[in-house]
Design a protein around this motif. Structure first.
Motif, PDB file in Angstrom:
ATOM      1  N   PRO A 180      10.900   2.641   0.088  1.00 22.03           N
ATOM      2  CA  PRO A 180      10.885   2.583   1.552  1.00 22.03           C
ATOM      3  C   PRO A 180      12.237   2.089   2.062  1.00 22.03           C
ATOM      4  CG  PRO A 180       9.078   1.306   0.614  1.00 22.03           C
ATOM      5  CD  PRO A 180       9.949   1.731  -0.506  1.00 22.03           C
ATOM      6  N   THR A 181      12.867   2.872   2.922  1.00 20.96           N
ATOM      7  CA  THR A 181      14.227   2.568   3.374  1.00 20.96           C
ATOM      8  C   THR A 181      14.291   2.624   4.890  1.00 20.96           C
ATOM      9  OG1 THR A 181      15.050   3.629   1.366  1.00 20.96           O
ATOM     10  CG2 THR A 181      16.641   3.237   3.103  1.00 20.96           C
ATOM     11  N   ILE A 182      14.934   1.623   5.467  1.00 16.88           N
ATOM     12  CA  ILE A 182      15.189   1.578   6.905  1.00 16.88           C
ATOM     13  C   ILE A 182      16.698   1.624   7.105  1.00 16.88           C
ATOM     14  CG2 ILE A 182      15.078   0.163   8.975  1.00 16.88           C
ATOM     15  CD1 ILE A 182      12.411  -0.838   8.095  1.00 16.88           C
TER      16      ILE A 182
ATOM     17  N   LYS B 265       0.835  -1.199   0.000  1.00 15.68           N
ATOM     18  CA  LYS B 265       0.000   0.000   0.000  1.00 15.68           C
ATOM     19  C   LYS B 265       0.871   1.250   0.000  1.00 15.68           C
ATOM     20  CE  LYS B 265      -3.736   2.178   2.613  1.00 15.68           C
ATOM     21  NZ  LYS B 265      -4.564   2.087   3.821  1.00 15.68           N
ATOM     22  N   LEU B 266       1.962   1.218   0.763  1.00 12.09           N
ATOM     23  CA  LEU B 266       2.900   2.337   0.824  1.00 12.09           C
ATOM     24  C   LEU B 266       3.567   2.559  -0.530  1.00 12.09           C
ATOM     25  CD1 LEU B 266       4.258   4.380   2.791  1.00 12.09           C
ATOM     26  CD2 LEU B 266       5.999   2.643   3.167  1.00 12.09           C
ATOM     27  N   ARG B 267       3.944   1.473  -1.194  1.00  5.59           N
ATOM     28  CA  ARG B 267       4.602   1.574  -2.495  1.00  5.59           C
ATOM     29  C   ARG B 267       3.642   2.063  -3.578  1.00  5.59           C
ATOM     30  NH1 ARG B 267       9.843  -0.946  -2.515  1.00  5.59           N
ATOM     31  NH2 ARG B 267       9.841  -0.678  -4.749  1.00  5.59           N
ATOM     32  N   VAL B 268       2.366   1.682  -3.477  1.00  6.21           N
ATOM     33  CA  VAL B 268       1.373   2.143  -4.445  1.00  6.21           C
ATOM     34  C   VAL B 268       1.085   3.628  -4.234  1.00  6.21           C
ATOM     35  CG1 VAL B 268      -1.060   1.944  -5.105  1.00  6.21           C
ATOM     36  CG2 VAL B 268       0.321  -0.110  -4.808  1.00  6.21           C
ATOM     37  N   LYS B 269       1.019   4.048  -2.986  1.00  6.27           N
ATOM     38  CA  LYS B 269       0.744   5.440  -2.661  1.00  6.27           C
ATOM     39  C   LYS B 269       1.903   6.349  -3.058  1.00  6.27           C
ATOM     40  CE  LYS B 269      -0.732   8.342   1.179  1.00  6.27           C
ATOM     41  NZ  LYS B 269      -1.021   8.380   2.620  1.00  6.27           N
TER      42      LYS B 269
ATOM     43  N   LYS C  68      13.516   5.658   9.511  1.00  8.33           N
ATOM     44  CA  LYS C  68      12.720   5.230   8.368  1.00  8.33           C
ATOM     45  C   LYS C  68      12.579   6.393   7.398  1.00  8.33           C
ATOM     46  CE  LYS C  68       9.500   3.769  11.246  1.00  8.33           C
ATOM     47  NZ  LYS C  68       8.219   3.249  11.728  1.00  8.33           N
ATOM     48  N   TYR C  69      12.800   6.120   6.124  1.00 10.06           N
ATOM     49  CA  TYR C  69      12.738   7.138   5.085  1.00 10.06           C
ATOM     50  C   TYR C  69      11.955   6.617   3.888  1.00 10.06           C
ATOM     51  CZ  TYR C  69      16.588   9.594   7.400  1.00 10.06           C
ATOM     52  OH  TYR C  69      17.376  10.253   8.304  1.00 10.06           O
ATOM     53  N   LEU C  70      11.376   7.544   3.142  1.00 10.97           N
ATOM     54  CA  LEU C  70      10.863   7.280   1.803  1.00 10.97           C
ATOM     55  C   LEU C  70      11.758   8.077   0.861  1.00 10.97           C
ATOM     56  CD1 LEU C  70       6.989   7.459   2.145  1.00 10.97           C
ATOM     57  CD2 LEU C  70       8.345   5.501   1.455  1.00 10.97           C
ATOM     58  N   VAL C  71      12.647   7.388   0.165  1.00 15.43           N
ATOM     59  CA  VAL C  71      13.666   8.043  -0.643  1.00 15.43           C
ATOM     60  C   VAL C  71      13.243   8.013  -2.104  1.00 15.43           C
ATOM     61  CG1 VAL C  71      16.108   8.081  -1.221  1.00 15.43           C
ATOM     62  CG2 VAL C  71      15.391   7.241   0.994  1.00 15.43           C
ATOM     63  N   SER C  72      13.395   9.144  -2.763  1.00 15.73           N
ATOM     64  CA  SER C  72      13.047   9.252  -4.180  1.00 15.73           C
ATOM     65  C   SER C  72      13.981   8.384  -5.018  1.00 15.73           C
ATOM     66  CB  SER C  72      13.154  10.709  -4.616  1.00 15.73           C
ATOM     67  OG  SER C  72      12.949  10.820  -5.999  1.00 15.73           O
ATOM     68  N   HIS C  73      13.449   7.831  -6.113  1.00 15.54           N
ATOM     69  CA  HIS C  73      14.274   7.019  -7.024  1.00 15.54           C
ATOM     70  C   HIS C  73      15.407   7.832  -7.623  1.00 15.54           C
ATOM     71  CE1 HIS C  73      10.960   3.856  -7.723  1.00 15.54           C
ATOM     72  NE2 HIS C  73      11.900   3.349  -6.963  1.00 15.54           N
ATOM     73  N   SER C  74      15.201   9.136  -7.782  1.00 20.81           N
ATOM     74  CA  SER C  74      16.216   9.970  -8.425  1.00 20.81           C
ATOM     75  C   SER C  74      17.304  10.428  -7.457  1.00 20.81           C
ATOM     76  CB  SER C  74      15.556  11.187  -9.068  1.00 20.81           C
ATOM     77  OG  SER C  74      14.927  11.975  -8.079  1.00 20.81           O
ATOM     78  N   ASP C  75      17.125  10.243  -6.154  1.00 17.69           N
ATOM     79  CA  ASP C  75      18.151  10.637  -5.182  1.00 17.69           C
ATOM     80  C   ASP C  75      19.356   9.720  -5.277  1.00 17.69           C
ATOM     81  OD1 ASP C  75      16.643  12.689  -4.251  1.00 17.69           O
ATOM     82  OD2 ASP C  75      16.145  11.784  -2.329  1.00 17.69           O
ATOM     83  N   THR C  76      20.533  10.319  -5.142  1.00 17.30           N
ATOM     84  CA  THR C  76      21.752   9.523  -5.110  1.00 17.30           C
ATOM     85  C   THR C  76      22.075   9.164  -3.668  1.00 17.30           C
ATOM     86  OG1 THR C  76      23.183  11.454  -4.934  1.00 17.30           O
ATOM     87  CG2 THR C  76      22.658  10.679  -7.158  1.00 17.30           C
TER      88      THR C  76
END
Length: 120
Positions: A27-29, A17-21, A47-55
């Protein structure tokens, strides 16, 4: 190393659900192992939600700002006992390291880089 124990129990339905939202985020721990002279027991988890474009370098800068870590301290991220290089690696490229849980699990270590000056 059970960081997804009872305290951080996330069922696969919640993770899905988190990944769909948040489709553009991973999702990173991050488990704090050793910061400076303090040794962690691995119970401190961020706990973080990191953007795909972040290095990885941008992510380490974000952690450094959050934890207020000195500039003289080098930070190292590890995943499955392999060092992640701090270069242009994006989190989209780290999708293959995501565990069966659907969460990217990383360990953070630090080392004081301010050393002694030796003259020859």
């Amino acid at each position: 190393m059970d960081i997804l124990g009872e305290e951080f129990s996330l069922t696969s339905a919640k993770i899905q659900k988190l990944r769909v939202k948040n489709p553009g985020r991973v999702p990173t721990i991050v488990q704090l192992k050793e910061l400076g002279n303090k040794r962690g027991d691995g119970t401190t988890v961020l706990k973080y939600l990191v953007s795909h474009s972040d290095t990885v370098a941008q992510f380490l800068y974000q952690i450094r700002k959050t934890l207020k870590i000195n500039k003289n301290t080098a930070l190292y991220l590890f995943d499955n006992k392999n060092s992640i290089l701090v270069g242009s690696i994006t989190f989209a490229e780290l999708d293959h390291t995501i565990a069966w849980t659907g969460i990217l699990s990383l360990s953070l270590f630090s080392e004081n880089t301010f050393g002694y000056f030796f003259s020859c």
